[in-house]
Design an enzyme around this catalytic site. Structure first.
Site, PDB file in Angstrom:
ATOM      1  N   VAL A   1     -11.804   4.205  -7.830  1.00 36.51           N
ATOM      2  CA  VAL A   1     -11.551   5.361  -8.690  1.00 36.51           C
ATOM      3  C   VAL A   1     -11.732   6.670  -7.910  1.00 36.51           C
ATOM      4  O   VAL A   1     -10.945   7.599  -8.060  1.00 36.51           O
ATOM      5  CB  VAL A   1     -12.451   5.330  -9.949  1.00 36.51           C
ATOM      6  CG1 VAL A   1     -12.251   6.578 -10.794  1.00 36.51           C
ATOM      7  CG2 VAL A   1     -12.144   4.092 -10.780  1.00 36.51           C
ATOM      8  N   CYS A   2     -12.742   6.716  -7.063  1.00 36.76           N
ATOM      9  CA  CYS A   2     -12.975   7.930  -6.264  1.00 36.76           C
ATOM     10  C   CYS A   2     -11.815   8.168  -5.298  1.00 36.76           C
ATOM     11  O   CYS A   2     -11.395   9.310  -5.085  1.00 36.76           O
ATOM     12  CB  CYS A   2     -14.278   7.824  -5.490  1.00 36.76           C
ATOM     13  SG  CYS A   2     -15.733   7.630  -6.542  1.00 36.76           S
ATOM     14  N   ALA A   3     -11.285   7.095  -4.729  1.00 44.68           N
ATOM     15  CA  ALA A   3     -10.147   7.203  -3.824  1.00 44.68           C
ATOM     16  C   ALA A   3      -8.926   7.746  -4.571  1.00 44.68           C
ATOM     17  O   ALA A   3      -8.230   8.643  -4.082  1.00 44.68           O
ATOM     18  CB  ALA A   3      -9.844   5.847  -3.192  1.00 44.68           C
TER      19      ALA A   3
ATOM     20  N   SER B   1     -18.415   8.099  -4.289  1.00 38.72           N
ATOM     21  CA  SER B   1     -18.063   7.725  -2.922  1.00 38.72           C
ATOM     22  C   SER B   1     -16.575   7.454  -2.784  1.00 38.72           C
ATOM     23  O   SER B   1     -16.001   6.731  -3.604  1.00 38.72           O
ATOM     24  CB  SER B   1     -18.832   6.471  -2.496  1.00 38.72           C
ATOM     25  OG  SER B   1     -18.397   6.033  -1.225  1.00 38.72           O
TER      26      SER B   1
END
Length: 168
Positions: A59-61, A54
């Site tokens: 970390v995904c960002a 997500s």
């Protein structure tokens, strides 16, 4: 093939279907504007297929913004980010963070990415973190499946493969 990886130190199960040397399977997903996305539309380009749980996690960002920033250095390369986030969340995130070089798509509606490529975390209903670099013929030349979902991928290794493929 079923594979065990971890999420915050807890074992989780995914289906790991795509490996180096395989042709990355076509899949249908939903764009931020709710239109249909089809991977086949991007054949002929070097692809970074960037999967994660997500965009609303740190970390995904970082993964999304870093590949978005780096890909602009390559004329024949495209980053395609795939998650289970709703298209509205992807649109908001991209607008807030200036993500305009990456194609961000959602697997929420068709579930075609998880069915074709795997990576669905059975216990959470989210995608695992993985990066694939695919050549202009659709063949996977680099793959990283993060054994711990909370870890960042190795950006340098993936981008080195993009550089090598783009030089051909």
């Amino acid at each position: 093939m079923k594979k065990t990886i971890s999420f915050k130190g807890t074992n989780i199960t995914i289906e790991d279907k795509v490996n180096v040397g395989d042709v990355f399977p076509n899949f249908k997903a939903t764009n931020k504007d709710l239109s249909d996305f089809n991977l086949e539309d991007y054949r002929g380009k070097v692809l970074v297929i960037n999967a994660f749980p997500s965009v609303d996690t740190g970390v995904c960002a970082v993964q999304t913004t870093r590949f978005n920033q780096e890909i602009k250095n390559y004329d024949n390369a495209v980053v395609i980010t795939v998650s289970k986030d709703l298209p509205f969340a992807l649109g908001r995130f991209c607008a807030d963070k200036g993500v305009d070089n990456a194609v961000t798509v959602s697997d929420y509606k068709y579930r075609d990415f998880e069915n074709q490529a795997g990576l669905l975390i059975e216990e959470l209903g989210l995608l695992a973190r993985a990066v694939f670099v695919v050549d202009t013929e659709g063949v996977v030349r680099y793959k990283e499946l993060c054994e711990e979902v909370g870890n960042e991928p190795d950006f340098e290794k993936a981008l080195e493969e993009v550089k090598n493929l783009s030089a051909r």
